[in-house]
Design an enzyme around this catalytic site. Structure first.
Site, PDB file in Angstrom:
ATOM      1  N   ASN A  63       4.632  -4.358  -3.151  1.00  0.00           N
ATOM      2  CA  ASN A  63       5.029  -3.785  -4.505  1.00  0.00           C
ATOM      3  C   ASN A  63       6.207  -2.854  -4.443  1.00  0.00           C
ATOM      4  OD1 ASN A  63       2.798  -5.089  -6.268  1.00  0.00           O
ATOM      5  ND2 ASN A  63       1.539  -3.917  -4.712  1.00  0.00           N
TER       6      ASN A  63
ATOM      7  N   ARG B  25       8.192  -2.239  -1.400  1.00  0.00           N
ATOM      8  CA  ARG B  25       9.129  -2.423  -0.541  1.00  0.00           C
ATOM      9  C   ARG B  25       9.108  -3.882   0.194  1.00  0.00           C
ATOM     10  NH1 ARG B  25       9.092   1.585   4.686  1.00  0.00           N
ATOM     11  NH2 ARG B  25       7.136   1.138   5.327  1.00  0.00           N
TER      12      ARG B  25
ATOM     13  N   ASP C  51      -2.412 -10.187   0.445  1.00  0.00           N
ATOM     14  CA  ASP C  51      -2.503  -8.924   1.386  1.00  0.00           C
ATOM     15  C   ASP C  51      -3.808  -8.289   1.842  1.00  0.00           C
ATOM     16  OD1 ASP C  51      -2.898  -8.147  -1.173  1.00  0.00           O
ATOM     17  OD2 ASP C  51      -1.990  -6.290  -1.218  1.00  0.00           O
ATOM     18  N   ARG C  52      -4.714  -8.491   0.936  1.00  0.00           N
ATOM     19  CA  ARG C  52      -6.203  -8.033   1.305  1.00  0.00           C
ATOM     20  C   ARG C  52      -6.675  -9.167   2.105  1.00  0.00           C
ATOM     21  NH1 ARG C  52      -9.306  -7.123  -4.210  1.00  0.00           N
ATOM     22  NH2 ARG C  52     -11.028  -6.865  -2.820  1.00  0.00           N
TER      23      ARG C  52
ATOM     24  N   ASP D  91      -6.449  -0.715   3.283  1.00  0.00           N
ATOM     25  CA  ASP D  91      -5.143  -0.684   3.247  1.00  0.00           C
ATOM     26  C   ASP D  91      -4.447   0.284   2.189  1.00  0.00           C
ATOM     27  OD1 ASP D  91      -2.282  -1.585   3.050  1.00  0.00           O
ATOM     28  OD2 ASP D  91      -2.769  -3.723   2.996  1.00  0.00           O
TER      29      ASP D  91
ATOM     30  N   GLY E 176      -5.798 -11.155  -3.671  1.00  0.00           N
ATOM     31  CA  GLY E 176      -4.637 -10.774  -3.172  1.00  0.00           C
ATOM     32  C   GLY E 176      -4.406 -10.996  -1.787  1.00  0.00           C
TER      33      GLY E 176
END
Length: 206
Positions: free
Chosen positions: A9, A11, A95-96, A115, A93
């Site tokens: 979100n 970078r 990422d999770r 995270d 998500g």
């Protein structure tokens, strides 16, 4: 050689792998400006929480510059021994999901995965690989921005070193308060993790 991207979100980060060893890495605000064509890249792997438009920008760059179509990680109902608790698995998500898969692969017990990025996410995976659910909260910067944006007199401009001691100025009270809240939250998460996962559970923070 494998080029990996983490499109987040705030970078985008990249790293170059040669036989699982990181040989180069960096951060970029614009993937289309990267000059990585001097590497003999054979694959591109991507974890992304950004919009489809930004993902397509990476695809276009990769196909034009490296002649490779990126492979995007996607959340599934189960993978590598971990079972997704979501009724609609794709809504978790990626990422999770990837963080849970990585953490579970390193542990021989239940694991609490935290995270701390733009958002702070907390997830629990038991010894058998069952995801028990988790939490999504604003990260430190988002929390502070919301406080400063939505109040009229909570203002400061001086630099403040993060700490959990009581603040002696508005700046300290705001920044120290954010850290105090985050640490209190993590202490509660660890306590809950012991209850849900057992006393031998691990806690991994990224």
């Amino acid at each position: 050689m494998i080029l990996e991207f983490d499109l987040g979100n705030s970078r985008s980060k990249w790293r170059m792998l040669e036989e699982s060893r990181v040989v180069d890495r960096g951060v970029t605000d614009d993937v289309s400006s990267l000059a990585l064509d001097h590497w003999p890249v054979s694959r591109i792997r991507v974890a992304s929480v950004v919009s489809e438009a930004l993902e397509q920008k990476l695809v276009t760059w990769a196909q034009r510059t490296l002649k490779i179509t990126p492979e995007f990680a996607r959340t599934s109902a189960s993978c590598a021994g971990v079972k997704n608790v979501y009724a609609e698995p794709h809504r978790l998500g990626v990422d999770r999901w990837l963080a849970m898969l990585a953490a579970y692969s390193q542990c021989d017990a239940g694991v609490l995965v935290v995270d701390a990025g733009t958002a702070m996410t907390i997830d629990y995976v038991d010894r058998g690989g069952q995801h028990l659910g988790g939490y999504i909260l604003p990260g430190l910067r988002l929390s502070e921005q919301a406080l400063l944006r939505d109040t009229s007199r909570v203002l400061f401009s001086e630099p403040v070193v993060p700490s959990t001691t009581p603040g002696c100025s508005t700046g300290e009270a705001v920044r120290h308060g954010g850290y105090f809240a985050a640490i209190a939250l993590l202490e509660k998460a660890v306590s809950q993790g012991r209850t849900l996962l057992g006393e031998d559970a691990r806690a991994l923070i990224t």
